[in-house]
Scaffold this active site. Structure first.
Site, PDB file in Angstrom:
ATOM      1  N   LEU A   1      18.194  -4.233   7.919  1.00  0.00           N
ATOM      2  CA  LEU A   1      17.428  -3.631   9.014  1.00  0.00           C
ATOM      3  C   LEU A   1      17.554  -2.112   8.976  1.00  0.00           C
ATOM      4  O   LEU A   1      17.747  -1.461   9.997  1.00  0.00           O
ATOM      5  CB  LEU A   1      17.923  -4.190  10.357  1.00  0.00           C
ATOM      6  N   GLY A   2      17.447  -1.557   7.776  1.00  0.00           N
ATOM      7  CA  GLY A   2      17.517  -0.096   7.639  1.00  0.00           C
ATOM      8  C   GLY A   2      16.205   0.568   8.048  1.00  0.00           C
ATOM      9  O   GLY A   2      15.447   0.028   8.852  1.00  0.00           O
TER      10      GLY A   2
ATOM     11  N   MET B   1      13.437   0.897   6.565  1.00  0.00           N
ATOM     12  CA  MET B   1      12.233   0.096   6.345  1.00  0.00           C
ATOM     13  C   MET B   1      12.323  -1.236   7.099  1.00  0.00           C
ATOM     14  O   MET B   1      11.446  -1.566   7.886  1.00  0.00           O
ATOM     15  CB  MET B   1      12.047  -0.175   4.843  1.00  0.00           C
ATOM     16  N   GLY B   2      13.376  -1.999   6.839  1.00  0.00           N
ATOM     17  CA  GLY B   2      13.493  -3.343   7.407  1.00  0.00           C
ATOM     18  C   GLY B   2      13.480  -3.345   8.931  1.00  0.00           C
ATOM     19  O   GLY B   2      12.871  -4.227   9.566  1.00  0.00           O
TER      20      GLY B   2
ATOM     21  N   SER C   1       4.606  -0.384   0.834  1.00  0.00           N
ATOM     22  CA  SER C   1       4.417   1.057   0.961  1.00  0.00           C
ATOM     23  C   SER C   1       4.182   1.419   2.426  1.00  0.00           C
ATOM     24  O   SER C   1       3.852   0.561   3.239  1.00  0.00           O
ATOM     25  CB  SER C   1       3.229   1.520   0.109  1.00  0.00           C
TER      26      SER C   1
ATOM     27  N   LYS D   1       3.365  -2.219  -7.116  1.00  0.00           N
ATOM     28  CA  LYS D   1       4.028  -1.170  -6.327  1.00  0.00           C
ATOM     29  C   LYS D   1       4.629  -0.096  -7.243  1.00  0.00           C
ATOM     30  O   LYS D   1       4.598   1.106  -6.915  1.00  0.00           O
ATOM     31  CB  LYS D   1       5.141  -1.794  -5.465  1.00  0.00           C
TER      32      LYS D   1
ATOM     33  N   HIS E   1       1.885   2.116  -8.226  1.00  0.00           N
ATOM     34  CA  HIS E   1       1.552   2.907  -7.025  1.00  0.00           C
ATOM     35  C   HIS E   1       2.483   4.110  -6.913  1.00  0.00           C
ATOM     36  O   HIS E   1       2.049   5.242  -6.694  1.00  0.00           O
ATOM     37  CB  HIS E   1       1.669   2.019  -5.786  1.00  0.00           C
ATOM     38  N   ASN E   2       3.750   3.875  -7.069  1.00  0.00           N
ATOM     39  CA  ASN E   2       4.700   4.978  -6.952  1.00  0.00           C
ATOM     40  C   ASN E   2       4.563   5.977  -8.101  1.00  0.00           C
ATOM     41  O   ASN E   2       4.720   7.176  -7.909  1.00  0.00           O
ATOM     42  CB  ASN E   2       6.138   4.440  -6.902  1.00  0.00           C
TER      43      ASN E   2
ATOM     44  N   GLU F   1       1.859   8.121  -7.095  1.00  0.00           N
ATOM     45  CA  GLU F   1       2.386   8.977  -6.015  1.00  0.00           C
ATOM     46  C   GLU F   1       3.136  10.187  -6.591  1.00  0.00           C
ATOM     47  O   GLU F   1       2.949  11.315  -6.131  1.00  0.00           O
ATOM     48  CB  GLU F   1       3.315   8.111  -5.158  1.00  0.00           C
TER      49      GLU F   1
END
Lengths: 303, 303, 303, 303
Positions: D8-9, D11-12, D124, D175, D178-179, D182
């Site tokens: 649950l950082g 992002m999570g 993302s 992904k 994608h990065n 980026e």
């Protein structure tokens, strides 16, 4: 507000239409009289039969404003020279094309000697500018910049997307760098999509993926919007030749980086990828093949 | 001194010849028996009819030394595995091919468990090694390295051009980097000569210039010697296809740079230039052309 | 044979010495009179107290030949202008420095109008030229080139390493490309050695490896010879700042590639690596760090 | 619909909040119990005191779905292994982190042997995903993909921005690319803005220009939006260190290009620019400086 536009091509024509739609009077001239007639009849532009005629139809304005929208280089150079005798002190020439900023600096200095104000205006937006508004970045004196502000507002979206960025030359400089960045972004997408396509085991749908990325991803952008739309129609691109043109600004950006002594590897290799696509001879590859053969006895592929 | 060589191709065959010329006994095997017969008859190599036969002909040596000179990857992997049951503790396998150094590390560790010593030897010199001597850089234990020293001396020029550079893996690592540098140098020459050729107004003679540079210039080098000689025969290269192969080591060098987190732009773009030459589809160029059309209405060149 | 040399620095001074040693009479001038005196006393050069004095000491020669060896740019430009009134029709000015070839073309055309012949001579060899001979590539008319041939022979090694490569401008053009290649080769070695050094687990000895490669490897070259020798003394380089200067020719080569529309990625990124080394501000890195923070919340490293 | 989230950082945690807001039941676990408590109390998440507890709180669901959102590498690897004994055949593990796609392929194959379905989901959106919706690209079987569709819809914006792109591995592959893109886009902006900043004579306002470009220009994009906003606060960036971190996906993209034999120069040099920023030793620069001194006698800058 009233101005003359010289050059009614893909960019100039749509700019005239947008200005007319937004309440600016436009006198228009182009050597292609069909373009003049078409915009006059459909959009209410005041037609001119020559540059001199266009300028004369600005008489009575406090300052005559002439926006030239022509191919950069000699054509723009000559048009500016030809305009001077037709103008009065204090009138304004705007070069909205893709001129080299050093040329704009030189022209601005020369025009100042003639008492003519000069604005170098970088114009982005492509064929979508008519509908979405253009993006304008211009250089010049504060007085000239203030004078043309209503025109800038009419050309842009909701009164944003324009700015007086600095002295003469800075408008085309800023546009040059903009295009350099554009080259880099385009190449980044092209390389990434090439790698997606190359991963045959996953049989990826590039239309699906580019559409997907438009929503919430870090790479979402207008270029991605257009790419997704184009790939939705066809992602094999079998009828397109693997050839990419380049124009002056990508090249000038690389030269600028050399002049400044600043590393700009992405902007540079993006430009050079286009050079590769234009090279039908491949002499450097032949040399490499020759060398491999010379030292290692490796077979040379022959034509 | 006596050793067996497995693999008598372009490299292995000439190495056998050089060793024989310099007083080392060589037992040779290749699946191509013509190669075996030819070197036996002309140069006095002891022919073997199989790998097992080759090893058996080393019996009586204090340590059996088997030099394998095979294509890297599975062929080398399998040959090493097949050799183990034929060897005794303390015997030495030398891999003189272009194996990935990580594979050499793994193989060396596994062979150590079987009591077999392993030397990974990077071998440079190409088809010129027979005459000029090879360049050898090898990894392994000090003991194994000392043992093979007479072989290294016989393969190299005037007892120079060889070294025990470090532990197992370091030989192929050093050779990998050597080849990475080679890619960069070759590409530097290819680009420079391409620009000389492209300057049509000067109508330069590339054979003259490369010959000239061989004497006193900063870029004088063996690659330049070979290039000058090749261009003396033909500088149009009209029969050569613009296609350049690449082999594992150029690629591994780039991956190593990524692993180390070290910028190696020249080595990387040199490799990628070869990738470009191999790409007959040009999908990334097509994408760029598509994007230019989408935002700017620029014409797409069709096939 | 007799000529005057203007500029007796690191390059010009040694060239005078080599010419004198090989039987050419040299009149020498430099604003640094110590340099003049030193070469006169030790090597028998005819000293001059001014440019005019140097030219006057050529009187009686069938054609007066003045070789200028000065920093490129304004200093060379002004020296050429100042020489003209001192010379007669048919005399020859040689610019042996690193001038931009376009400037040489312009100067050559202007000198032709004054009846003076011009030779643009690219000179390679660095501080080693005195001993090893220089490498000379020059442009000009056939007549002028023939006239200076004895000088070229005296400056080069065993009568090789010189050539009349084409019309005025082609000498400096060829030298410019030579230096572009030099940048690429140097960067290739620097990257490869950096990766060797970075592989800490192997604890490689770079002096050993560069020495080793000098014998039989594909990358053997004069640059490698010098590098090996330097690394033999010190391979930690702890007292050297990570800063690399660049000079005009590397930059001009990249601009030439842009002008020709030719991809030269190795020559370009090699130049840009030097730009990086000169950049103490790192603004582009700061921007990247800022962006990463803005979209991903990644921590920014602060000073 | 109900699922467990492990991790649950940054992002999570936000993903849990967005799911809860959109009517999905979430059981959450993190070793940081503060994170668990905070989201439970504020957003109604079902807290778990351990991974086993989290899974047990899914009992009764037709298929237990566990979304892991952990650092890639060993932590993710171990978590997946630890989950297996807690799950039943037909349950689903989703790896929403930035794992290497090859690892995901291996893990997916191994989980299939255990009867567990696996989804590799590239995610993302960064810290803005909570508000704007995430962008999700995932690989897996059609059955598993169909099952998690309601979760995907709840995490994304207006039911767009998600897709089942192909088999296991293809989500993280997409992904990764994608990065890579980026990185290229970021570097393009950084280089362009660096050149704007470097043009001191124009004294350009980068906040003004980036804001301007957001409206109507070809480079408009989300990255530009964020950059303009950040520069509006501060464009000197004097407190930011010129250091840019990189993460696995940029590196893996370059390795993928090497594996495919596809030229991706922009993606590569963008990554290498970050490597440069991280290099405090500059050994390659020192080597270049050493070489210049060795052949040309050029002064070495010392520390």
């Amino acid at each position: 507000m009233k101005l003359a536009i010289i050059g009614l091509g893909k960019m100039g024509g749509n700019m005239a239409r947008r200005l007319l739609k937004n309440g600016i009077e436009v006198v228009g001239f182009d050597f292609n009289q069909d373009a003049v007639n078409q915009i006059s009849q459909t959009n209410g532009m005041i037609p001119a039969s020559s540059v001199a005629d266009a300028v004369s139809k600005l008489s009575g304005e406090p300052k005559k404003i002439v926006w030239i929208m022509l191919p950069s280089g000699e054509i723009t150079e000559n048009q500016i020279k030809d305009l001077v005798p037709l103008l009065d002190k204090g009138d304004i020439i705007i070069d909205g094309g893709n001129s080299n900023y050093k040329h704009s600096q030189r022209r601005g200095a020369w025009l100042a000697e003639q008492g003519i104000d000069f604005i170098d205006c970088g114009t982005s937006g492509g064929v979508w500018g008519l509908e979405n508004g253009y993006c304008l970045m211009y250089g010049g004196t504060k007085e000239a910049a203030d004078t043309i502000e209503p025109i800038a507002k009419a050309l842009t979206h909701e009164d944003r997307g324009w700015a007086h960025v600095g002295p003469i030359g800075s408008g085309h400089f800023t546009k040059m760098i903009h295009n350099g960045i554009e080259y880099g972004m385009m190449q980044a997408f092209a390389e990434g999509l090439d790698l997606l396509k190359g991963k045959e085991e996953f049989n990826l749908d590039l239309a699906q993926i580019t559409e997907l990325w438009r929503h919430g991803s870090v790479v979402r952008s207008w270029l991605l919007d257009l790419t997704a739309e184009a790939l939705a129609h066809d992602q094999e691109l079998s009828s397109i030749a693997p050839y990419v043109a380049d124009s002056g600004e990508g090249r000038w950006t690389v030269v600028e980086a050399v002049d400044q002594g600043v590393a700009a590897p992405v902007l540079t290799v993006a430009l050079q990828a286009r050079f590769r696509s234009q090279d039908s001879k491949g002499y450097s590859y032949k040399l490499l093949s020759l060398m491999r053969n010379a030292f290692g006895g490796h077979a040379v592929k022959t034509k």
